[in-house]
Design a protein around this motif. Structure first.
Motif, PDB file in Angstrom:
ATOM      1  N   ASP A 153       0.934  -0.948  -0.213  1.00  0.00           N
ATOM      2  CA  ASP A 153       0.308  -0.519  -0.306  1.00  0.00           C
ATOM      3  C   ASP A 153       0.742   1.603  -0.133  1.00  0.00           C
ATOM      4  O   ASP A 153       0.820   2.284  -0.059  1.00  0.00           O
ATOM      5  CB  ASP A 153      -1.414  -0.448   1.518  1.00  0.00           C
ATOM      6  CG  ASP A 153      -1.973   1.168   1.207  1.00  0.00           C
ATOM      7  OD1 ASP A 153      -2.375   1.045  -0.221  1.00  0.00           O
ATOM      8  OD2 ASP A 153      -2.221   1.724   2.416  1.00  0.00           O
ATOM      9  N   HIS A 182      -2.875  -3.105  -8.056  1.00  0.00           N
ATOM     10  CA  HIS A 182      -3.636  -3.414  -7.063  1.00  0.00           C
ATOM     11  C   HIS A 182      -2.064  -3.739  -5.839  1.00  0.00           C
ATOM     12  O   HIS A 182      -1.651  -3.236  -5.909  1.00  0.00           O
ATOM     13  CB  HIS A 182      -4.506  -4.442  -6.561  1.00  0.00           C
ATOM     14  CG  HIS A 182      -5.654  -4.887  -6.178  1.00  0.00           C
ATOM     15  ND1 HIS A 182      -5.536  -4.421  -5.287  1.00  0.00           N
ATOM     16  CD2 HIS A 182      -6.737  -5.169  -5.713  1.00  0.00           C
ATOM     17  CE1 HIS A 182      -7.031  -4.316  -4.251  1.00  0.00           C
ATOM     18  NE2 HIS A 182      -7.328  -5.095  -5.182  1.00  0.00           N
ATOM     19  N   GLU A 194      -4.622  -6.003   0.706  1.00  0.00           N
ATOM     20  CA  GLU A 194      -5.220  -5.959   0.077  1.00  0.00           C
ATOM     21  C   GLU A 194      -6.259  -6.552  -0.816  1.00  0.00           C
ATOM     22  O   GLU A 194      -7.591  -7.519  -0.006  1.00  0.00           O
ATOM     23  CB  GLU A 194      -6.437  -4.479  -0.257  1.00  0.00           C
ATOM     24  CG  GLU A 194      -7.780  -3.889  -0.978  1.00  0.00           C
ATOM     25  CD  GLU A 194      -9.097  -4.476  -0.269  1.00  0.00           C
ATOM     26  OE1 GLU A 194      -8.715  -4.752   0.934  1.00  0.00           O
ATOM     27  OE2 GLU A 194      -9.817  -4.849  -1.009  1.00  0.00           O
ATOM     28  N   HIS A 241      -7.558 -10.163  -0.714  1.00  0.00           N
ATOM     29  CA  HIS A 241      -8.959 -10.192  -0.319  1.00  0.00           C
ATOM     30  C   HIS A 241      -9.372 -10.169  -0.618  1.00  0.00           C
ATOM     31  O   HIS A 241     -11.068 -10.607  -0.933  1.00  0.00           O
ATOM     32  CB  HIS A 241      -9.255  -9.464   0.465  1.00  0.00           C
ATOM     33  CG  HIS A 241      -8.388  -9.270   1.984  1.00  0.00           C
ATOM     34  ND1 HIS A 241      -8.392 -10.277   3.160  1.00  0.00           N
ATOM     35  CD2 HIS A 241      -6.927  -8.625   2.475  1.00  0.00           C
ATOM     36  CE1 HIS A 241      -7.696 -10.379   4.154  1.00  0.00           C
ATOM     37  NE2 HIS A 241      -6.449  -9.594   3.662  1.00  0.00           N
TER      38      HIS A 241
END
Ligand code: F6R
Length: 331
Positions: free
Chosen positions: A200, A224, A228, A231
């Motif tokens: 992130d 991405h 996260e 998931h």
């Protein structure tokens, strides 16, 4: 610029950093407790790099990147707003400047000219002028380093100049190895859809890779972040609907648990026959790591363009879009 000259220009990124290192040195603002960078595309990405850098250097400072016609509602008289538009003619950014003015923000424009320069001068706001004649996305050193200098002058971050010099030296001495890595990655990417994953905290760098694949290699690419993606996006490898290639950008300062996630994700997608390359970003300083990761991505995108017979420089479809939209009244 012919395709090869554009590639050579992208290869000179370390020299451009060196060239840009004093830009914005005379600009200072006071009474600031948060920062917003407003811009689009290749100009806005400078804001993401600033955000990544400040998260470590000035963790309690709120730095927000805004891509659109308005600045966020929290902007007020204690907000420094960097309005970045390389051309100076991007309608969203010009509109965002008006919105920032209405909120009483302290505005610093970064541009090569155009309407933004005029607008800022008329409003008596500081303008950092950058060299003309470059594709906005290839002008990143000139758009990013002034932000660091203005932030430092304004007492918002420590002096970045030792790290800038160290980054320039590191990038210059690694030049041939970066080119080699980028060429070999480009070979693997031909005909594939790149999926770029990072932690992130390095999301802005992964996003730069995506945008450079879009604009230089003229292909789709997606990004991405960990954790996260474990998931949701991970599930998409169950029923593949495109020919993907995964690039994992791992910063050496990423959390150990995130590194475990990278390793396991790589193993799991490998079992689904999706190839991947992990790029571990190394360097003594965060700035070196940010800039080297950006540079390797930039090189990969232009080498991929060359390999697939694409001229990396022009973005005719963006120009055409802007022209067509310009004919529609702005109400
Ligand atoms: C073109 C590029 C674009 C532009 C964007 C906004 O090289 O990178 O993403 O940056 O269309 O234009 P400017 O940067 O002039 O505000």
């Amino acid at each position: 610029m012919a395709a090869d000259s554009f590639i050579a220009f992208v290869e000179r990124f370390p020299e451009h950093l060196s060239d840009a290192k004093h830009l914005g040195a005379g600009v200072k603002v006071s009474g600031v407790d948060k920062v917003v960078v407003t811009g689009m595309g290749g100009s806005a990405i400078a804001g993401n790099l600033l955000q990544t850098y400040c998260a470590e250097k000035s963790p309690s400072l709120h730095v927000h990147v805004s891509r659109g016609y308005d600045v966020p509602a929290f902007v007020d008289g204690r907000t420094l707003v960097f309005a970045i538009s390389y051309s100076g003619n991007t309608e969203e950014t010009l509109s965002a400047v008006k919105s920032a003015m209405r909120k009483g923000a302290k505005i610093v424009a970064v541009t090569s000219g155009g309407k933004l320069k005029l607008q800022a001068e008329q409003l008596n706001r500081a303008v950092v002028e950058v060299p003309e004649g470059i594709q906005p996305r290839a002008a990143l050193p000139y758009l990013f380093l002034p932000l660091l200098n203005v932030m430092h002058n304004s007492g918002l971050i420590p002096d970045p100049s030792p790290e800038i010099s160290s980054a320039v030296n590191a990038l210059k001495s690694a030049a041939s190895s970066y080119r080699e890595r980028a060429r070999s990655l480009a070979d693997k990417l031909a005909g594939k859809v790149p999926l770029i994953y990072s932690s992130d905290r390095m999301a802005g760098i992964a996003y730069r890779w995506k945008a450079q694949f879009n604009e230089n290699a003229k292909i789709h690419a997606f990004t991405h972040v960990f954790p996260e993606l474990n998931h949701n996006e991970l599930v998409g490898f169950t029923k593949l609907n495109a020919n993907y290639y995964v690039i994992m950008l791992e910063d050496e300062a990423d959390m150990r648990r995130v590194k475990e996630r990278v390793k396991l994700t790589k193993e799991m997608i490998g079992k689904k026959d999706v190839a991947s390359t992990q790029i571990v970003i190394k360097g003594e300083h965060l700035l070196t790591r940010i800039l080297s990761a950006v540079h390797i991505g930039d090189l990969t995108s232009v080498y991929l363009a060359k390999l697939t017979g694409i001229d990396p420089e022009p973005v005719a479809i963006i120009e055409d879009f802007k022209k067509q939209l310009g004919r529609v009244p702005f109400v």
